[in-house]
Scaffold this active site. Sequence first.
Site, mmCIF file in Angstrom:
data_model
loop_
_atom_site.group_PDB
_atom_site.id
_atom_site.type_symbol
_atom_site.label_atom_id
_atom_site.label_comp_id
_atom_site.label_asym_id
_atom_site.label_seq_id
_atom_site.Cartn_x
_atom_site.Cartn_y
_atom_site.Cartn_z
ATOM 1 N N HIS B 279 0.840 -1.224 -0.027
ATOM 2 C CA HIS B 279 0.076 0.050 -0.065
ATOM 3 C C HIS B 279 0.808 1.279 0.070
ATOM 4 O O HIS B 279 1.899 1.421 0.573
ATOM 5 C CB HIS B 279 -1.021 0.009 1.140
ATOM 6 C CG HIS B 279 -0.590 0.071 2.467
ATOM 7 N ND1 HIS B 279 -0.227 1.194 3.071
ATOM 8 C CD2 HIS B 279 -0.147 -1.039 3.489
ATOM 9 C CE1 HIS B 279 0.304 1.119 4.583
ATOM 10 N NE2 HIS B 279 0.143 -0.304 4.552
ATOM 11 N N ASP B 291 6.052 0.358 6.820
ATOM 12 C CA ASP B 291 4.755 0.495 6.398
ATOM 13 C C ASP B 291 4.189 1.567 5.580
ATOM 14 O O ASP B 291 3.785 2.618 6.152
ATOM 15 C CB ASP B 291 4.009 0.299 8.068
ATOM 16 C CG ASP B 291 2.437 -0.098 7.852
ATOM 17 O OD1 ASP B 291 2.063 -0.455 6.972
ATOM 18 O OD2 ASP B 291 1.933 0.286 8.724
ATOM 19 N N GLU B 325 -4.890 1.780 2.543
ATOM 20 C CA GLU B 325 -5.092 0.516 3.570
ATOM 21 C C GLU B 325 -5.283 0.872 4.821
ATOM 22 O O GLU B 325 -5.947 0.473 5.455
ATOM 23 C CB GLU B 325 -3.830 -0.351 3.131
ATOM 24 C CG GLU B 325 -3.947 -1.390 4.022
ATOM 25 C CD GLU B 325 -3.537 -1.673 5.475
ATOM 26 O OE1 GLU B 325 -3.957 -2.676 5.941
ATOM 27 O OE2 GLU B 325 -2.716 -0.630 5.851
ATOM 28 N N GLU B 326 -4.572 2.188 5.198
ATOM 29 C CA GLU B 326 -4.465 2.404 6.787
ATOM 30 C C GLU B 326 -5.637 2.759 7.214
ATOM 31 O O GLU B 326 -6.221 2.445 8.449
ATOM 32 C CB GLU B 326 -3.514 3.426 6.963
ATOM 33 C CG GLU B 326 -2.048 2.829 6.811
ATOM 34 C CD GLU B 326 -1.494 2.007 7.505
ATOM 35 O OE1 GLU B 326 -2.188 1.473 8.368
ATOM 36 O OE2 GLU B 326 -0.366 1.619 7.636
ATOM 37 N N ASP B 353 3.012 -6.471 3.311
ATOM 38 C CA ASP B 353 2.389 -5.447 4.029
ATOM 39 C C ASP B 353 3.055 -5.773 5.737
ATOM 40 O O ASP B 353 2.284 -5.555 6.570
ATOM 41 C CB ASP B 353 1.047 -4.854 4.033
ATOM 42 C CG ASP B 353 0.707 -3.929 4.669
ATOM 43 O OD1 ASP B 353 1.667 -2.937 5.460
ATOM 44 O OD2 ASP B 353 -0.344 -3.577 5.129
ATOM 45 N N HIS B 427 3.620 2.504 12.764
ATOM 46 C CA HIS B 427 2.812 3.626 13.107
ATOM 47 C C HIS B 427 3.335 4.795 13.933
ATOM 48 O O HIS B 427 2.341 5.443 14.659
ATOM 49 C CB HIS B 427 1.412 3.175 13.802
ATOM 50 C CG HIS B 427 0.606 2.185 12.890
ATOM 51 N ND1 HIS B 427 -0.648 1.753 13.024
ATOM 52 C CD2 HIS B 427 0.803 1.931 11.446
ATOM 53 C CE1 HIS B 427 -1.036 1.086 12.088
ATOM 54 N NE2 HIS B 427 -0.149 1.031 11.073
#
Lengths: 460, 460
Positions: B279, B291, B325-326, B353, B427
């Site tokens: 993503h 990520d 995606e997030e 991912d 994140h």
Amino acid sequence: MKIKFTLLTALIFTGSVLKAQDSLMIRKIYDEELVNGQSYSNLHYLCKNIGQRLSGSANAQKAVEWGKKLMESYGFDRVFLQPVMVPHWVRGAKEEGIIIKGDKKISVHIAALGMSVATPKNGITAPVIEVHSLKELETLGKDAIKGKIVFFNRPFDPKFIETLWAYGTAGDQRNAGPAAAAKYGAVGVIVRSLTESLDNFPHTGATAVVKDGANIPAAAISTVDANKLSTMLKMRSLPAVKFYFKQNCQTLPDAPSFNVVGEMKGSENPNKFITVGGHLDSWDLAEGAHDDGTGIVQSVEALRLLKVLGYKPKNSIRAVFFINEENGDRGGIKYAELATENKEEHIAAIESDLGGFTPRGFTFQGVSAGRLQNINAKWGKLLAPYGSGTLAAGGGGSDIGPLNEKQKGVVLIGYLPDSQRYFDVHHTPNDVFENVNKRELELGAASMASLIYLIDTQGI
Amino acid sequence: MKIKFTLLTALIFTGSVLKAQDSLMIRKIYDEELVNGQSYSNLHYLCKNIGQRLSGSANAQKAVEWGKKLMESYGFDRVFLQPVMVPHWVRGAKEEGIIIKGDKKISVHIAALGMSVATPKNGITAPVIEVHSLKELETLGKDAIKGKIVFFNRPFDPKFIETLWAYGTAGDQRNAGPAAAAKYGAVGVIVRSLTESLDNFPHTGATAVVKDGANIPAAAISTVDANKLSTMLKMRSLPAVKFYFKQNCQTLPDAPSFNVVGEMKGSENPNKFITVGGHLDSWDLAEGAHDDGTGIVQSVEALRLLKVLGYKPKNSIRAVFFINEENGDRGGIKYAELATENKEEHIAAIESDLGGFTPRGFTFQGVSAGRLQNINAKWGKLLAPYGSGTLAAGGGGSDIGPLNEKQKGVVLIGYLPDSQRYFDVHHTPNDVFENVNKRELELGAASMASLIYLIDTQGI
């Protein structure tokens, strides 16, 4: 037929029970380490409160004292030191390295190779000849090399999947290059750092010193600077490139030091041993986190885990902090000598000296294909759920190596972690605590404890 | 009998030739990537020249344009964008969080959860109730929770060997916790960051928003601060602990964005597809290196590798940079819709991912045990020398998931790397290029290209 059938059933049943017990014990080992592990905090202490600990240094002595106290605090049956004399090499003032092309001067990152001699007080300036192998020295011959600085610049081969192979095949430049170049009349040697990483760290490491005194100063140069030097050497314009370097290292008389040994006594075979260890000394430029602080804290942790879980070993189990792996192997040699002198029969020895990265498994030295197959059949499935199921032929390690020469029955085992990041930090100031991951370290410690448990209960 | 025997021999012979060819091709893929790989430099560009790229942001649009240009530069047969509307959530000014006990005020590290609502302009101050599960809300009931800030503080379970399981089992607190607490009259929610690491980063991530409007502000708190808050809540002395936090996030109208698709046309089955993707969007606090920058650059690299080696696929092969995606999965949903609308039959889809760490293998979703055994028998030995031999049952990924609903025959495959370090950076502002290792990334890209090659030549 009926009896045989019954026996078979009984065997299968016993086998299953044993396997279930083993599986439970291994799970307990991992749980204890992942929940209450002390390896990470021990590593923090070793790296941050002691730091670099090259053999013969005051810090190495501090590390010995710390190791002994730590083992004593865990209440092992016996904790003792093994005195051994170690080489005492000191770096002295920070090295200087400069690429010179006419008026142009470019400072570069170098570090004397361990055990190297110093340059003259004012340094050396000489033309540079770049080579890519020891064999090339022979091809070029004395006329081309005499009076020059030989620049070994064969890079790591990135095509190896395991970086250890790249290290192995590039390593002769650092180990044997300087002594070989000296024979052809070189006045100094600069070696491309043994890493695939493009960085500004000179990666130090030991070079072989010859006894006849014909040693020349040798230094590692960072890969970024090695590329610079090589590029400049390819320029055809005059004046030709020269290199200046200055280093102040020296070898002092051998110094007293110690292996640190902690022992849990075997209940059935107190005079049979399973040893697990790493090396306590480190290079002087780093905290020696991955090399080999992780091996040290994993080794003592393996014993602590077994002890805290109430495990009573059949054989005696030892954690050994070997001294002087980096520039002499004296600790490993002494350990093997004493083991033989004291008639301590070693069943197996495990060494962790490839960094504290995620475990993959173990390598077994000098074990027949059939025996290895048997080891895999017995333990592969027990260790695989923890990522440690690779049980392959391979080396044990420098510190346990001498045991092999002294004790023919011993199985030498190397702890095998993921190898991708090791040479990014190896022998550099970047080998610090912050580059060790807590879980990766802990999984390794638990895998070592598990293997010791399996060897102790089932033999190898 | 004789004919059968001959056939068998022929089959074995063909099998061996095929296997040797496969083995050579896989070696070529790895060599090309490890020597001339572009994944690492592409990741550098994405992280450093674009950086954070949350859906709907100007940076997300830059990333789309970069992705398209990159794919075009590789000369794939077709490069195109798939328009899709995405949620547009913005964080606004930096959040403030303070533990209050009488006059004592301790600032802590918090970050609004993605899709959360803002606090009132002057923030919220309320007593805190610590819980460890959604079920506990039910036990406590409205009387205990009403008017309070619910503090979800169930930590990662360190006993899981793969951290992904720890994430999976702790994740309900972040995903569903805020909406659940709102039902019991809570005025806000603070969630312990989803990591085992003890650090000062709040780890953000999406939380589910309910449509009836009863949403309350929710933020992640760093694990170090979560421990502080928990310790202070255990003190019995009055005054009781309160928590103040202020966040300014808002959800704007949906914004236009795109999936980026690059395609190599199949020579035999142009309308059958093997898709590989990651993503393109990331959280706003980070560079989105692991990520999912790594998944992006690995996916396009897989195609580049096959192309540069002159491989002509039988089936069409696509690299897809999914958007959103997030916080919405809109890109993945749109891709599946369009695939079905355009009657593009997907044989397999691979998603990367889980970070760009050393590869272990792949997980296969919804494949029978027998089929998985067959996959292992065919490919396990080919991929094992590269460390990618674990071919296990498991999930595909969020972006390729919707394909499953639309196309019943598709095999969904998740790229499975080492999981130990992922949640250290996940994140957080620490998810930066510097935390990606070049070789680990490259080995992953090569393993993905190899699997695509095997699926394309042999079917799955």
